[in-house]
Design a protein around this motif. Structure first.
Motif, PDB file in Angstrom:
ATOM      1  N   SER B 139       3.425  -3.086 -12.478  1.00  0.00           N
ATOM      2  CA  SER B 139       3.171  -3.144 -11.037  1.00  0.00           C
ATOM      3  C   SER B 139       3.603  -1.865 -10.324  1.00  0.00           C
ATOM      4  CB  SER B 139       3.863  -4.358 -10.429  1.00  0.00           C
ATOM      5  OG  SER B 139       5.242  -4.304 -10.669  1.00  0.00           O
ATOM      6  N   LYS B 140       4.440  -1.051 -10.962  1.00  0.00           N
ATOM      7  CA  LYS B 140       4.858   0.215 -10.344  1.00  0.00           C
ATOM      8  C   LYS B 140       3.698   1.192 -10.215  1.00  0.00           C
ATOM      9  CE  LYS B 140       9.474  -0.473 -12.159  1.00  0.00           C
ATOM     10  NZ  LYS B 140      10.434  -0.114 -13.239  1.00  0.00           N
ATOM     11  N   TYR B 142       0.843   0.499  -8.915  1.00  0.00           N
ATOM     12  CA  TYR B 142       0.186   0.329  -7.604  1.00  0.00           C
ATOM     13  C   TYR B 142       1.153   0.060  -6.454  1.00  0.00           C
ATOM     14  CZ  TYR B 142       0.416  -4.650  -8.996  1.00  0.00           C
ATOM     15  OH  TYR B 142       0.841  -5.878  -9.417  1.00  0.00           O
ATOM     16  N   LEU B 143       2.387  -0.319  -6.752  1.00  0.00           N
ATOM     17  CA  LEU B 143       3.347  -0.588  -5.667  1.00  0.00           C
ATOM     18  C   LEU B 143       3.923   0.725  -5.130  1.00  0.00           C
ATOM     19  CD1 LEU B 143       5.293  -3.756  -6.914  1.00  0.00           C
ATOM     20  CD2 LEU B 143       3.480  -3.639  -5.192  1.00  0.00           C
ATOM     21  N   THR B 144       3.060   1.532  -4.557  1.00  0.00           N
ATOM     22  CA  THR B 144       3.468   2.831  -4.031  1.00  0.00           C
ATOM     23  C   THR B 144       2.834   3.032  -2.655  1.00  0.00           C
ATOM     24  OG1 THR B 144       1.531   4.038  -4.833  1.00  0.00           O
ATOM     25  CG2 THR B 144       3.374   3.780  -6.367  1.00  0.00           C
ATOM     26  N   LYS B 145       3.295   4.054  -1.966  1.00  0.00           N
ATOM     27  CA  LYS B 145       2.723   4.377  -0.666  1.00  0.00           C
ATOM     28  C   LYS B 145       1.340   5.015  -0.804  1.00  0.00           C
ATOM     29  CE  LYS B 145       5.311   2.818   2.493  1.00  0.00           C
ATOM     30  NZ  LYS B 145       4.889   2.109   3.711  1.00  0.00           N
ATOM     31  N   VAL B 147      -1.038   4.004  -2.749  1.00  0.00           N
ATOM     32  CA  VAL B 147      -1.951   3.091  -3.427  1.00  0.00           C
ATOM     33  C   VAL B 147      -3.398   3.229  -2.938  1.00  0.00           C
ATOM     34  CG1 VAL B 147      -1.284   1.175  -1.902  1.00  0.00           C
ATOM     35  CG2 VAL B 147      -2.356   0.682  -4.088  1.00  0.00           C
ATOM     36  N   PHE B 156      -7.547   2.404 -10.363  1.00  0.00           N
ATOM     37  CA  PHE B 156      -7.296   1.013 -10.755  1.00  0.00           C
ATOM     38  C   PHE B 156      -8.557   0.306 -11.221  1.00  0.00           C
ATOM     39  CE2 PHE B 156      -4.325   2.137  -7.244  1.00  0.00           C
ATOM     40  CZ  PHE B 156      -3.220   2.362  -8.045  1.00  0.00           C
TER      41      PHE B 156
END
Lengths: 230, 230
Positions: B139-140, B142-145, B147, B156
DNA sequence: TTATTTATGATAGTAATACTATTATTTAAA
DNA sequence: TTTAAATAATAGTATTACTATCATAAATAA
């Protein structure tokens, strides 16, 4: 300066003392660390968040922040734990007169999946920002190599307590349901993930057009009650 | 040195070219970057993983790695995309003779929730390590600013394609089901999360004792088929 | 075959990050 | 009022996340 303690109606969330070096709730600087951490992590994301930037935002020095928190990971765990504790309180409060377990579980799902309003009972914490942080940064609290050590130190207790609370309500709906804990943790995580996807990777959801949280609630209700009322 | 290309039966996963500066599949160094990245990220976690350590492990220099990947985030996205592409291929391959959609979906859930064996068709990639990386680091990606920018660059796509494939199978089971994409992404994420919890935060699951992936499969089957066969 | 491009290796350097340490100063408690 | 505790100011270190340069080796094209 500031209102004396006895004049405030404040919700106090009990925090694990090994998360901090000095209790941030006991001083103005400490409260600012929490307040500005929430703002900065929300604004720039956890990766770009540093104690130096935090110190600058507060108007103190890096060393000042380090006196309260060993590192930014513990600070993240702190604010996330705080949120779970606060949510647990909210759930208890908002469902205390609900006797029907199905209604209660529906209420809980709604609380978990809805962006909260800023709670005026909690002075320096903006819960709506915290809710956003939980969606995009929450899993980073445990997706680490030190998760087992952190767990031994009880860092995740508020989260586990919340899952347990939800699990109990699930069992109240159907005492024969076999996976109350897994379902509880899945509800919480799916609520956040679908929210993140809806806003950032909409094709991973069926809620693309309106970006409305109510759709997530409907999806979760469908998922949960199909399983437990089967 | 090495077997000539025509003597190998290799599965090639088509990768998004904007993820890398130089195609890692086209050289020995490139393949080593992938191979050792997987080993190091698996061993030490993504946060502790650096290009310097990677270079040392390979026996090259930091600059050598930077010629292939701009930064470690893109490298993470690369190996994760590779895995989703490979999984899509696996699902297609392992379900190609399954006509009954319910059996097909069950098969897919099993594939998604099971630790894969190392696929000898893919020389330098250890899929079982990759599967573990996906559980704890996936998940890291896409769990970014960034994304949304990353999404615009199609980083993705393999994940979205996979969700879409699963969504189609869900609709084959019940064409009236309303949330095929959300259910598909939830299945994938819950499969990983419950695996992580089972091993690291067992009280968040109902699978504490045996730590057996089969229990996750049973839970997911129950969850999914209750919803779509309702 | 030689010339030329291309990939790699070796080395250096920079700005930022994640801390630790020291000392002076202010504030609060005994 | 003394003493202790918290904060501010400053400095310093090791590591990270890069960028740049130049020499050399390997592959390819003329």
């Amino acid at each position: 300066m500031g209102t004396p303690a006895f004049m405030k109606l404040e919700v106090q969330i009990k925090m694990n003392a090994s998360l901090y070096l000095r209790d941030p709730e006991q001083s103005e600087l400490g409260k600012n660390i929490i307040k500005f951490s929430i703002e900065l992590i929300h604004k720039h994301g956890f990766e770009a968040f540093t104690f130096k930037k935090l110190a600058e935002a507060i108007g103190t020095t890096e060393a000042g922040v380090y006196r309260y928190f060993e590192n930014k990971h513990k600070l993240l765990v702190y604010i996330i734990s705080w949120y779970w504790g606060w949510l647990e309180f909210q759930i208890g409060y908002q469902t205390k007169n609900v006797t029907n377990p199905v209604s209660k579980l529906k209420k809980v799902i709604t609380i978990l999946a809805t962006t909260v309003e800023d709670d005026i009972m909690t002075g320096y914490v903006d819960e709506s920002l915290l809710h956003q942080i939980l969606i995009s940064e929450g899993s980073k609290a445990y997706l680490t190599k030190q998760v087992s050590q952190d767990n031994k130190q009880e860092y995740f207790k508020p989260y586990k307590d919340l899952c347990n609370t939800v699990g109990i309500i699930i069992l109240e709906c159907n005492s024969k349901y076999k996976y109350p804990h897994s379902l509880a943790s899945s509800i919480i995580e799916v609520a956040h993930l679908q929210n993140f996807f809806m806003h950032n990777l909409p094709s991973l959801t069926d809620f693309s057009k309106s970006k409305n949280e109510d759709q997530i609630i409907i999806f979760l209700n469908d998922l949960v009650f199909s399983s437990i009322e089967k």
